[in-house]
Design a protein around this motif. Structure first.
Motif, PDB file in Angstrom:
ATOM      1  N   SER A 128       0.839  -1.189   0.000  1.00  0.00           N
ATOM      2  CA  SER A 128       0.000   0.000   0.000  1.00  0.00           C
ATOM      3  C   SER A 128       0.878   1.245   0.000  1.00  0.00           C
ATOM      4  O   SER A 128       2.030   1.215   0.460  1.00  0.00           O
ATOM      5  CB  SER A 128      -0.939   0.020   1.216  1.00  0.00           C
ATOM      6  OG  SER A 128      -0.224   0.259   2.407  1.00  0.00           O
ATOM      7  N   LEU A 129       0.304   2.319  -0.527  1.00  0.00           N
ATOM      8  CA  LEU A 129       1.045   3.574  -0.679  1.00  0.00           C
ATOM      9  C   LEU A 129       0.073   4.728  -0.531  1.00  0.00           C
ATOM     10  O   LEU A 129      -0.966   4.761  -1.197  1.00  0.00           O
ATOM     11  CB  LEU A 129       1.721   3.601  -2.051  1.00  0.00           C
ATOM     12  CG  LEU A 129       2.665   4.741  -2.440  1.00  0.00           C
ATOM     13  CD1 LEU A 129       3.531   4.310  -3.623  1.00  0.00           C
ATOM     14  CD2 LEU A 129       1.910   6.017  -2.821  1.00  0.00           C
ATOM     15  N   GLU A 130       0.424   5.683   0.336  1.00  0.00           N
ATOM     16  CA  GLU A 130      -0.397   6.880   0.515  1.00  0.00           C
ATOM     17  C   GLU A 130       0.508   8.107   0.517  1.00  0.00           C
ATOM     18  O   GLU A 130       1.630   8.072   1.023  1.00  0.00           O
ATOM     19  CB  GLU A 130      -1.179   6.812   1.849  1.00  0.00           C
ATOM     20  CG  GLU A 130      -2.164   5.664   1.935  1.00  0.00           C
ATOM     21  CD  GLU A 130      -2.870   5.609   3.284  1.00  0.00           C
ATOM     22  OE1 GLU A 130      -2.527   6.458   4.149  1.00  0.00           O
ATOM     23  OE2 GLU A 130      -3.729   4.740   3.478  1.00  0.00           O
ATOM     24  N   GLN A 131       0.009   9.195  -0.081  1.00  0.00           N
ATOM     25  CA  GLN A 131       0.768  10.442  -0.115  1.00  0.00           C
ATOM     26  C   GLN A 131      -0.011  11.547   0.582  1.00  0.00           C
ATOM     27  O   GLN A 131      -1.246  11.535   0.605  1.00  0.00           O
ATOM     28  CB  GLN A 131       1.027  10.882  -1.561  1.00  0.00           C
ATOM     29  CG  GLN A 131       1.849   9.920  -2.391  1.00  0.00           C
ATOM     30  CD  GLN A 131       2.296  10.560  -3.688  1.00  0.00           C
ATOM     31  OE1 GLN A 131       2.977  11.579  -3.702  1.00  0.00           O
ATOM     32  NE2 GLN A 131       1.909   9.944  -4.804  1.00  0.00           N
ATOM     33  N   ASP A 132       0.731  12.491   1.156  1.00  0.00           N
ATOM     34  CA  ASP A 132       0.130  13.708   1.677  1.00  0.00           C
ATOM     35  C   ASP A 132       1.092  14.852   1.399  1.00  0.00           C
ATOM     36  O   ASP A 132       2.138  14.665   0.773  1.00  0.00           O
ATOM     37  CB  ASP A 132      -0.184  13.581   3.165  1.00  0.00           C
ATOM     38  CG  ASP A 132       1.037  13.184   3.989  1.00  0.00           C
ATOM     39  OD1 ASP A 132       2.074  13.872   3.882  1.00  0.00           O
ATOM     40  OD2 ASP A 132       0.954  12.186   4.746  1.00  0.00           O
TER      41      ASP A 132
END
Length: 556
Positions: A128-132
């Protein structure tokens, strides 16, 4: 600030981590495997001379001087029984470097083991990969599944890239453009150290084309071109090919040989639509697949790492400049796309027995010359990318001076004098996190540095370099191809020429450096104007360098 996360521990991922460490940027490498690489002698890589130099700087030793890599003495191109072309490699025309891929990977792993800024997490499969706005958060599964936080992320995880899929980036292209049967074997051939391209060999199972490339220790890699969609290559059929090819090359009798490894290599051509999505990037096989007609995909992947490392390094230390980070996709994707277009234009002629000129307008190259270009790193199929149309290219000024390298192209590896007075190669100063300014000053080689460092134009140039918007190193060269005395070259950390100026032009040097770092374009730059040497106005003060005192004179 959080480290950069590199997903994938192949040659490109490891090279990128080491390159970032040279820019003083910490990285975490997520390796889904156990941290070891399968030894496959038939899986080799061919690197252009400048790409090989980049890999050697990272690994800390020369592959050509060890038992792992081979620099070819020459190249032979044969059609049926006729010698079509023969090349000899020397200092003016350096040979590519040929070595097993696992040897390259192993050397990079050894270098990382001594690098405190790089951490490798084995058995860590990204899921999984999340950006902010502040960074990237990823999760890995495995024996020690956990969450990771990074400032940026680079997917170097191969053709089936998980990063690319999580970013929802399309990967269009062509499947099975070429197929090759491959064998690595130890034997003696009549032309030791020379690579061979043999088209239409006259023996029964020769096929359309076979390439023989030497490795270290008397080992050769042989590649036979197969029909794009044909029967499976059985072990017995491959042995027949080996024996007949060796006999054909050795006067009719098969010499003794030791078969080390075999395989079938299928070439795909694909290009990712986007190479940057926010704080995430793609590199290597995750961004592109190529390899037909002798082109080398790993060579391009290492160029990706070299291009991206200094830009991420600048962003990590000084804050993100969107133009600088965006330029990675603009420069590298355009370079690989040009290589793919050249292959697509040439394939119908080279594989379809039709006239080359009908497919490559204006080209007078023969088939053998074009294929040779792809294998040895020349021409549209093999030459290194030039970033002349990059958004980082400064506006032309009246002080621009032509040298033997076009703006945007890789600089020539000349000998230079370092700040401590020692003589080094220009390539040795690349990738250290700073810009490079090279003054061409004939005559300096005959004097010790202490005699000319405070003479002539040197103090003025040193002051201009100190005032640049980013750290820069001032080097002095006795000569540079095509450059007049007192030419000043501005070079990017990855070795591509930004511009060349006649004499000391502080304002113009500053403007060129600022643009090369993704800053605002200097006044006078027209919309869409990208290449120096075309249009524009001078932004710096005028100075007649021809009348300036030479730096080579003895002071005092």
């Amino acid at each position: 600030m959080d480290p950069v996360i590199v997903v994938g521990a192949g040659p490109v991922g490891l090279a990128l981590a080491l390159a970032l460490a040279r820019h003083s940027v910490p990285t975490v490498v997520l390796d889904e495997g156990p941290g070891k690489d399968e030894q496959r002698p038939a899986r080799t890589v061919v690197l252009r001379d400048d790409t090989a130099a980049f890999a050697e700087r990272l690994a800390g030793h020369s592959f050509g001087d060890t038992e792992t890599g081979a620099r070819w003495a020459g190249w032979r191109s044969v059609r049926r029984k006729q010698l079509m072309r023969e090349l000899d490699f020397d200092e003016a025309t350096p040979s590519p470097l040929h070595l097993p891929q696992h040897e390259l990977t192993s050397a990079l792993r050894e270098a990382i083991a001594d690098e405190r800024l790089v951490k490798v997490a084995v058995d860590s499969k990204l899921d999984s990969l999340e950006q902010d706005a502040g960074g990237v958060t990823v999760h890995t599964r495995g024996p020690k599944g956990t969450w990771w936080r990074g400032s940026y992320l680079v997917g170097c995880d191969g053709s089936r890239s998980t990063v690319r899929k999580l970013l929802d980036v399309r990967f269009p292209g062509r499947t099975a453009v070429e197929r090759h049967a491959v064998a690595a074997l130890r034997t003696e051939l009549p032309w030791p150290g020379q690579a061979l391209l043999h088209r239409m060999p006259p023996w029964r199972h020769g096929g359309a084309e076979v390439v023989g490339r030497p490795l270290a220790g008397g080992v050769w890699r042989l590649d036979w071109l197969l029909p794009p969609r044909g029967d499976l290559v059985t072990p017995d059929a491959l042995v027949v090919r080996i024996r007949e090819t060796l006999a054909g090359w050795c006067g009719g009798s098969t010499p003794p040989y030791e078969l080390l490894d075999t395989g079938v290599h299928t070439v795909h051509h694909r290009l990712a639509r986007r190479w940057r999505v926010g704080r995430a990037f793609l590199a290597g096989d995750a961004a592109h697949l190529l390899g037909a007609l002798g082109t080398q995909g790993l060579d391009e992947g290492l160029r990706d790492a070299d291009n991206l490392a200094w830009k991420l390094g600048f962003a990590w230390h000084h804050g993100a400049r969107e133009a600088l980070l965006d330029s990675y996709q603009v420069e590298r994707r355009a370079g690989v796309a040009a290589r793919l277009r050249a292959a697509d234009q040439s394939l119908p002629a080279l594989r379809g027995n039709k006239n080359l000129r009908s497919y490559v307008p204006g080209s007078a190259r023969g088939h053998d010359t074009l294929l040779t270009d792809g294998h040895v790193g020349r021409g549209p199929l093999g030459a290194p990318s030039s970033y002349a149309d990059s958004p980082l290219a400064p506006v032309f000024s009246e002080s621009f001076t032509a040298v033997g390298t076009e703006p945007g192209a890789p600089v020539v590896d000349v000998r230079v004098t370092a700040p401590d007075g020692s003589f080094v190669q220009l390539r040795d100063r690349l990738g250290l996190g700073h810009l490079i300014v090279v003054l061409v000053a004939p005559g300096t080689v005959v004097w010790e540095r202490r005699h000319w460092v405070t003479a002539g134009i040197m103090p003025r140039l040193a002051a201009a370099v100190t005032a640049l918007p980013h750290a820069a190193e001032l080097l002095v060269a006795e000569s540079y191809p095509g450059a007049a005395a007192h030419s000043v070259l501005l070079v990017r950390p990855d070795g591509h020429l930004v511009t060349a100026l006649s004499g000391v032009r502080p304002a113009e040097l500053y403007a060129a450096a600022e643009t090369a770092l993704g800053g605002s374009a200097p006044t006078g730059r027209a919309d869409g104007e990208e290449r120096p040497g075309r249009t524009g106005t001078s932004t710096g003060e005028e100075e007649n360098s021809a009348g300036a005192a030479g730096v080579a004179r003895r002071s005092g």
